[in-house]
Enzyme design. Sequence first.
Site, PDB file in Angstrom:
ATOM      1  N   HIS A  26       0.837  -1.185   0.000  1.00 36.44           N
ATOM      2  CA  HIS A  26       0.000   0.000   0.000  1.00 36.44           C
ATOM      3  C   HIS A  26       0.882   1.248   0.000  1.00 36.44           C
ATOM      4  O   HIS A  26       1.955   1.266   0.621  1.00 36.44           O
ATOM      5  CB  HIS A  26      -0.907   0.028   1.234  1.00 36.44           C
ATOM      6  CG  HIS A  26      -2.019  -0.977   1.160  1.00 36.44           C
ATOM      7  ND1 HIS A  26      -2.845  -1.100   0.076  1.00 36.44           N
ATOM      8  CD2 HIS A  26      -2.441  -1.911   2.066  1.00 36.44           C
ATOM      9  CE1 HIS A  26      -3.728  -2.057   0.303  1.00 36.44           C
ATOM     10  NE2 HIS A  26      -3.499  -2.576   1.493  1.00 36.44           N
ATOM     11  N   CYS A  39      -0.006   2.208  -5.002  1.00 37.66           N
ATOM     12  CA  CYS A  39      -0.937   3.245  -5.436  1.00 37.66           C
ATOM     13  C   CYS A  39      -0.347   4.633  -5.200  1.00 37.66           C
ATOM     14  O   CYS A  39       0.519   4.824  -4.344  1.00 37.66           O
ATOM     15  CB  CYS A  39      -2.258   3.125  -4.681  1.00 37.66           C
ATOM     16  SG  CYS A  39      -3.203   1.669  -5.146  1.00 37.66           S
TER      17      CYS A  39
END
Length: 781
Positions: A366, A415
Amino acid sequence: MEEWKRSIGTLNEEVLIKLSNMLDNSTYIESTTCSLQVLSAAGSPGRSLLAWLAERSCSLDFLLHCLRKMDHQEAVQFLTTAVAEQIQITVQPESQQAAPGSRVVLTCRASGPPGLSYQWFKGKQETGNSSELVLCSLSPAHQGHYICRINHGEKFAFSQWAHVRLVGCAGSSCSSSLFPGSVSGLHIIQQPQSQAASEGDTLILECTVQANPPAQYEWYHNKVLMPQHKTHSLRIPCVTTAQRGEYRCKVFNLYHEIWSNTATVTVGPGSVTDASWVEVDRVIIFLLSTATDKVALLIGNMNYLYHTQLCAPISDVHELTNLLRQMDFKVVSLLDLNWQEMHSAVTEFLLLLDKGVYGLLYFAGHGYENFGNSFMVPIDAPVSYMSEHCLCVQNILTKMQEKQTGLNVFLLDMCRKRNPYDDVIVRPGLLKVTANIVFGYATCVDAEAYEVKREDVSNGIFISFLKRHVCEDEKVTVMLDRVAEDMGRCVITRGRQALELRSNLSERRSLTDKIQATDCSASSSARNLQWAIAHVLPESLYLQFDCGVKIQLGFAAEFSNVMVIYSRILDKPEEIISCSAQLTDFPEDVDIDLKKSNQESLVEAGCLLLIKEELPSPEAHSLYTRIRSLQRLKRDLTFTVCLHYTYSNMDEEVQERQQVTVGKPLVSKLNLHEARPSHGCSASSSFSLDSFNIPGCSSFAEEPSPSGPASNTWSHYAPSGGASFTDGPLASSRIANVPEETDSPGISDNPRSLVASKSLPHSKVNDSNYKFSDMYNFHSY
């Protein structure tokens, strides 16, 4: 002078050796910023430079100009003398066809020192001793192959072979005429000539023939057909260096075929001026594209405590580790790190860097991007995490630059969407203008990165395409551009995920660049020692139980913080009909799935990336246990081996237990769970990296624990086979990211390889294998 237009490649071996030795000892080469010795098998930077120039068909005149600009008078004098003394054939004898009774003249001329002598041979028979061989009243006895030898003292050179053949005569040895009153065949009367051209010039090569029937033409450049050129005249307007090389013309008609001589074309600057020296500077810069070392830190976070679980990082880190090690990178690969462990791992990574070292950081997990800064999210980040809970990539880059690294590569497989919980503007230190930074983002700004979830193993989209090109010998940016092009052709990611490349790289730096072969400095030795300590496995242990059973314990590394232990029965008394050794009582620090411990296969033990090539024999039956999160081990790894066995005359199962201590394996020696020294933390920074420059703060330098039978001291892992950590990566058996047994020689008669690595086949990343229903975001809110 004609001889100075020749290519550097025409110099003989003796001249090249002497000239390269002079260049190696020159002041100019010694004053460059980096040794070139690694680029040549002979360890000669001068020879590498000459070879580089020869590959580009640079002329001897160009080399002489370069030597004069370097003010290398000794080399100038030597080259001038060598060229004057070297025998160079200027006119080659040509194959000819003629009618019986005619006159044929074979000509061979050469330049070189005064007093050259010529010898003609037909086979082994000498037939003449001048530059021209005249064959009068041509007869079948004259047919054959001729060659000329040019001599000067002990030096000599041979011409190319020339074939003399009769045509238009009766008999089996002559060709018959198909056209009355004329000769059938081909005869080249004008050969294409070698020449030197300047960039922007028009190149013209001619090949004129006598032919009956009429001839057709094909031109070849460096043995590759030029289909657009089909006439006797080859004309290329506005030539560039791409047109350098060798040209030949193939001439043929219905009945015959003949090749022209080879014409060598050199293309250089418009004139031998300062522009030539600019080209030399480019050559030197190219040759200086070597690394003093190459190190990589790979982090894959999957098992998040408060966020979506990921599947691909374990596979992505595994595959990239294998590929980087093939390119001689020292790789530390880590899974599932919390904030403190990530901070400490980056600290240790920075301590591996030094002047000229290539540093690569890969992160899969992440992440987000705020105000131009990228943040990597640890597995313990809270639900509403902010920059203070994460690691800022730009802060790491600032510290890498302080090490004067040769190349800084960041591959961020995460991301890059905006984090609405974080309004803090992080202000990293000012970046230096180093022109050696490359950022490869798996996705664009404010976009998500995806992974493909399959039954056996998952891959992230980025690595699925990166692994196709990462080992190519290309500039890093060129390599990543190809990855981006491949991703752009993938139907399911088009419009959703696209690689973004940011770079200020000015030199041709490649991940495949060689490591500079220099004398072992103190920093290099320390770097190799630091890296090696984090990759030491315990030695195989052999336990003797009171019942007479002998057990082997073997150890294998799946990642730098994941280890597999297997137990194997080596010997048992005949009265014992069954027995097995199971491992229990592991410390709470490490992560072990009890349901998957002591399994009969690696897959059952949770090693999805590892496969067993063949089932073990009954005598070598093994049980496998996988230990994760070794970075959290606070003391020596201690566990119990529980032996279960049954006698032939008893129904009850008997147990024996032995406690085993194996020290601190792999990355556990670094104590990543401990906070590093810090001199304060700025409120505008996600974390302080002040400790990165503090000498002695690295756990690498700590002495391993001496406790246990497998004490991990330096003498423990200095292999007796002669491999040295100061020579770069570990011995070849440990370069690949595959588990490896650490059997001691002489104890086991037939040691087995534990497992082999599993690399996903190229076909598994085809578009047809992807379904959007199988895709998951790396990060979601």
